[in-house]
Design an enzyme around this catalytic site. Structure first.
Site, PDB file in Angstrom:
ATOM      1  N   ASP A 101      13.190   2.189   0.708  1.00 38.86           N
ATOM      2  CA  ASP A 101      12.865   1.300  -0.412  1.00 38.86           C
ATOM      3  C   ASP A 101      11.358   1.073  -0.389  1.00 38.86           C
ATOM      4  OD1 ASP A 101      12.431  -0.895  -2.064  1.00 38.86           O
ATOM      5  OD2 ASP A 101      14.303  -1.884  -1.494  1.00 38.86           O
ATOM      6  N   HIS A 102      10.694   1.616  -1.382  1.00 38.64           N
ATOM      7  CA  HIS A 102       9.225   1.597  -1.358  1.00 38.64           C
ATOM      8  C   HIS A 102       8.655   0.199  -1.588  1.00 38.64           C
ATOM      9  CE1 HIS A 102       5.454   3.392  -0.939  1.00 38.64           C
ATOM     10  NE2 HIS A 102       5.484   4.326  -1.878  1.00 38.64           N
ATOM     11  N   ARG A 103       9.491  -0.747  -2.023  1.00 40.34           N
ATOM     12  CA  ARG A 103       8.991  -2.125  -2.138  1.00 40.34           C
ATOM     13  C   ARG A 103       8.771  -2.714  -0.756  1.00 40.34           C
ATOM     14  NH1 ARG A 103      13.902  -4.527  -5.444  1.00 40.34           N
ATOM     15  NH2 ARG A 103      14.903  -3.358  -3.790  1.00 40.34           N
TER      16      ARG A 103
END
Ligand code: CAO
Length: 447
Positions: A419-421
């Site tokens: 999850d790039h967040r």
């Protein structure tokens, strides 16, 4: 004080309409005409009103029950003689006095056939099956005063879009929530920074409707009902794919020595199936310890990261009915042989359909191993609310340059979706390098 029976009033032609929402619980104080339960037909939703003000003594129905006119819904200890004659439920069309079987008014087109009906709420099973962010706590879990005030039509509209009405401010008379209020809420949620979209806005994606094609025009077809697992895991996967910005990092681990060790160990423990997956679980635990942000979840608001101090690993298991993800608990405290035993047990349990919801809860990180089947790489979908998942493909012997010559080495392809967040690309590359290092030096795994 009298006990008053609340019954389903005249609802026109409708019969066996399911209860989709319990609006009160035993002990709640209700006002005259306050909605007790919501019913939903394929055309309309309606609330059964309280025929008297008072306190709910007993509920005679539960979520999912099918009701028809005259059926008893609740007993109310009424405060006074303020008892209303049974009348059509709110939002249900008024029965024209001349017609005994009145037509039900069609709701607005967007309120028909909700995309997500409560009956379709994903149960806490497949694919890690966290309760989807789309549907919020049911109104019955809220105190009466905090319960959102909205018509059944607006409730249905909100449900379709996955909006939690308790988060919406009502601007209509007496704070009642209108359809426009729901639309405004969605616009604000979409305009908010990406991190806050972990909040239960959930939908709001302005997607085209699914193509409706009559395939039989082109050739012979057969229609198969999808299994319950497929429907539930499909809904979870679709949400996770749409809501999580996925990136997949690839890495090859040199498992030449690990495989030699595994084979030796396998020969010594003949009653046990010792596959590379067990080593992967140990390597993942080591990497989660080294990189704690991979053992974490975003909270509902997206404001906070919740770091976990336990190491429960979900394993994707392919069953004839679809994908399920049972969880092996406390993998940091278990050795290779114990993990192999547990993996065997949960795989059998999964394929025999014997997994319970608790077997699939509490995972920190998932592994999806297709290595026994084949393939060189794939992009697994994160099992929300986890923040990463490791895909494993089939190991193969390949030439590796050692600085002076090519050496035949057994390489295991790893595909880490994250999850790039929560995780930066550099962290992901460090994580997979570390994993490869662990798998490359089997002594480390045994520490
Ligand atoms: N490379 C090469 N061989 C591998 C391997 C790999 N990465 N992983 C497993 N193997 C071998 C095993 O050693 C075993 O060999 P033997 O039969 O000689 O012992 C064989 O492949 C079969 O292994 P397995 O699949 O039965 O066992 P596993 O422990 O690797 O996996 C389980 C168990 C339950 C995870 C697996 O059976 C399964 O269901 N995998 C599918 C998961 C899935 O569908 N993921 C997709 C999710 S996205 O849709």
């Amino acid at each position: 004080m009298a006990t008053v029976e609340a019954k389903v009033p005249d609802i026109g032609n409708y019969k066996d309409i399911p209860v989709i929402e319990m609006l009160v619980k035993v002990g709640d104080r209700v006002k005259l005409d306050q909605g007790l339960v919501s019913l939903e037909s394929d055309k309309a939703t309606m609330e059964v009103p309280a025929p008297a003000a008072g306190v709910i003594r007993e509920l005679k129905v539960k979520l999912g029950d099918s009701l028809s006119e005259g059926m008893l819904v609740a007993l109310i200890d009424s405060d006074a003689a303020e008892v209303a004659p049974a009348k059509p439920p709110s939002d249900a069309p008024k029965a024209p006095t001349a017609a005994p079987t009145p037509e039900v008014k069609e709701p607005a087109p967007e309120a028909v056939t909700p995309a997500v009906k409560p009956a379709d709420k994903p149960a806490p099973v497949a694919a890690g099956a966290s309760t989807p962010a789309t549907l919020s706590a049911s109104a019955s879990e809220l105190p009466v005063s905090a319960r959102p005030h909205a018509s059944p039509g607006v409730r249905l509209f909100a449900r379709e879009l996955g909006v939690d009405l308790s988060r919406v401010s009502g601007t209509d008379r007496k704070g009642r929530i209108s359809k426009e209020d729901v639309q405004t809420f969605i616009k604000k949620a979409l305009a908010a920074p990406a991190t806050t979209l972990a909040a239960p806005a959930g939908g709001g994606l302005n997607l085209l409707p699914w193509p409706n094609v009559d395939f039989s025009k082109f050739g012979e077809v057969e229609t198969q009902a999808r299994s319950r697992i497929k429907k539930i895991s499909g809904a979870n996967l679709a949400r996770n794919w749409a809501m999580i910005p996925h990136v997949t990092q690839f890495e090859d681990a040199d498992v030449t020595e690990m495989e030699a060790f595994r084979k030796r160990l396998g020969e010594e423990s003949k009653d046990l199936k010792l596959t590379p997956l067990v080593f992967l679980i140990k390597a993942v635990v080591a990497a989660l310890k080294q990189f704690p942000q991979f053992n974490a979840s975003l909270d509902e608001s997206g404001e906070n990261l919740i770091l976990k101090r336990y190491f429960h690993v979900g394993i994707a298991v392919d069953t004839p009915d679809g994908l399920v993800v049972p969880v092996l608990r406390d993998c940091d405290k278990k050795g290779l042989l114990e993990l192999a035993r547990e993996l065997g047990t949960i795989s059998v349990k999964a394929r025999d359909k014997k997994l319970g919801p608790t077997d699939m809860q509490g995972g920190c990180f998932s592994i999806s191993s297709l290595g026994g089947i084949g393939g060189t790489a794939f992009t697994p979908i994160i099992n929300a609310p986890e923040v990463a998942i490791l895909g494993v493909s089939k190991s193969a012997t390949k030439p590796v340059w050692d600085g002076s010559a090519f050496q035949p080495r057994l390489l295991l392809p790893l595909s880490l979706s994250y999850d790039h967040r929560v995780i930066d690309g550099a962290q992901a590359a460090r994580f997979t390098s570390y994993l490869a290092q662990q798998l490359g030096d089997v002594r480390r795994l045994l520490l």
